[in-house]
Enzyme design. Structure first.
Site, PDB file in Angstrom:
ATOM      1  N   GLY A 164       0.817  -1.131   0.009  1.00  0.00           N
ATOM      2  CA  GLY A 164      -0.032   0.006   0.073  1.00  0.00           C
ATOM      3  C   GLY A 164       0.731   1.394   0.099  1.00  0.00           C
ATOM      4  N   ASP A 165       2.068   1.608   0.952  1.00  0.00           N
ATOM      5  CA  ASP A 165       2.820   2.355   0.700  1.00  0.00           C
ATOM      6  C   ASP A 165       3.212   2.605  -0.481  1.00  0.00           C
ATOM      7  OD1 ASP A 165       2.445   2.133   3.557  1.00  0.00           O
ATOM      8  OD2 ASP A 165       4.069   0.878   4.004  1.00  0.00           O
TER       9      ASP A 165
END
Length: 300
Positions: free
Chosen positions: A250-251
């Site tokens: 996600g990052d």
């Protein structure tokens, strides 16, 4: 300039064993150490994609020194605040027939250190980007995101917030440039079960009505949907590959989206690079490298 904040960074110690047997001595087949924390992950991926950033946050003890040196060694500028007591976290990730994680609490963060962070953030200027990502340590005020964004709001900083539930809802009034809940988190925020794309679009619009400019909803193997600030809906599938790691995906998507938008000014291209970056990390043992990202980008 892009700034990332990691309130509680960690050394992620990843060990692999053929089979984990509790109550016995287990021998590893391999070990790796990663410099963890959502903000740090974003900085690393931005660097991979050719964009500079400054990593902010709190570090303590010999583990904090190792985190700082490790991040610097990847070409990232750091401006961490060194705490007087405690140790930055070592998180143990055991990969066997299933995954087991043991995450530490991290050091206590005194008010003096919080004020020092505020002073550093006061130096940001209009047009700078600030990435706030992840949960808040128990030793910080639970409204620390709000405090930061309220303090900087008049400066027209570009806020990127990757958080969930009330932590995210409470900062929408400060009109963040980008938020990135996944489809499950989106449902939790409104107390509903998300079942269709129409549901995703409906509730993403609700987040825009509350102040968010661009809402990026990740859906794991089903791709992602972006509702941009011009009210256009963008859909993106995922490239084919074997998922071996979910940590940092996600990052990586956030970093890829930011890089794509800064480089092209086009939201669809930003979504493509975000999807390729998130997928590259999911297909890798650590964060995705540039070669894999560029290869996956061609298939989208």
């Amino acid at each position: 300039m892009i700034y990332t904040v990691t309130f509680n960074p960690a050394l992620d110690y990843v060990v692999r064993v053929e089979k984990l047997i509790t109550g016995h001595v287990n021998r590893t087949t391999s070990e790796e150490v990663y410099y963890g924390g959502k903000g740090i992950n974003v900085s690393v991926l931005l660097q991979t994609l050719g964009l500079d950033s400054v990593a902010l946050g709190f570090i303590a003890g010999f583990t904090g020194e190792e985190i700082e040196q490790g991040v610097k060694s990847q070409g990232i500028q750091t401006d961490f605040i060194r705490l007087p007591e405690g140790l930055s976290r070592i998180n143990l990730k055991i990969k066997a027939d299933s995954e087991t994680e043991i995450n530490a609490n991290g050091p206590s963060i005194p008010d003096t250190a919080i004020n020092e962070l505020f002073e550093k953030l006061d130096q940001l200027m209009e047009g700078d980007t600030l990435v706030l990502a992840g949960s808040i340590p128990s030793t910080l005020p639970d409204n620390i995101y709000e405090q930061i964004m309220e303090r900087l709001f008049e400066k027209r900083i570009c806020f990127v917030v990757d958080a969930t539930n009330d932590l995210l809802k409470n900062v929408l009034k400060y009109k963040p440039f980008l938020i990135k809940p996944n489809n499950h988190e989106l449902g939790e925020m409104f107390g509903v079960t998300i079942e269709t794309e129409d549901d995703i679009i409906k509730y993403a619009h609700e987040l825009q009505n509350m102040g968010a400019r661009n809402v990026l909803i990740s859906m794991a193997g089903d791709g992602a949907i972006l509702i941009d600030e011009n009210n256009l809906v963008h859909r993106m599938g995922v490239p084919s590959g074997k998922v071996v790691n979910s940590v940092g995906a996600g990052d990586s998507m956030v970093a890829g989206f930011l890089a794509g938008y800064i480089q092209t000014g086009d939201y669809n291209e930003a979504l493509r690079l975000g999807t390729a970056s998130g997928s590259a990390t999911a297909f890798s043992s650590g964060l995705g490298n540039r070669e894999l990202i560029e290869s996956l980008l061609q298939s989208l």
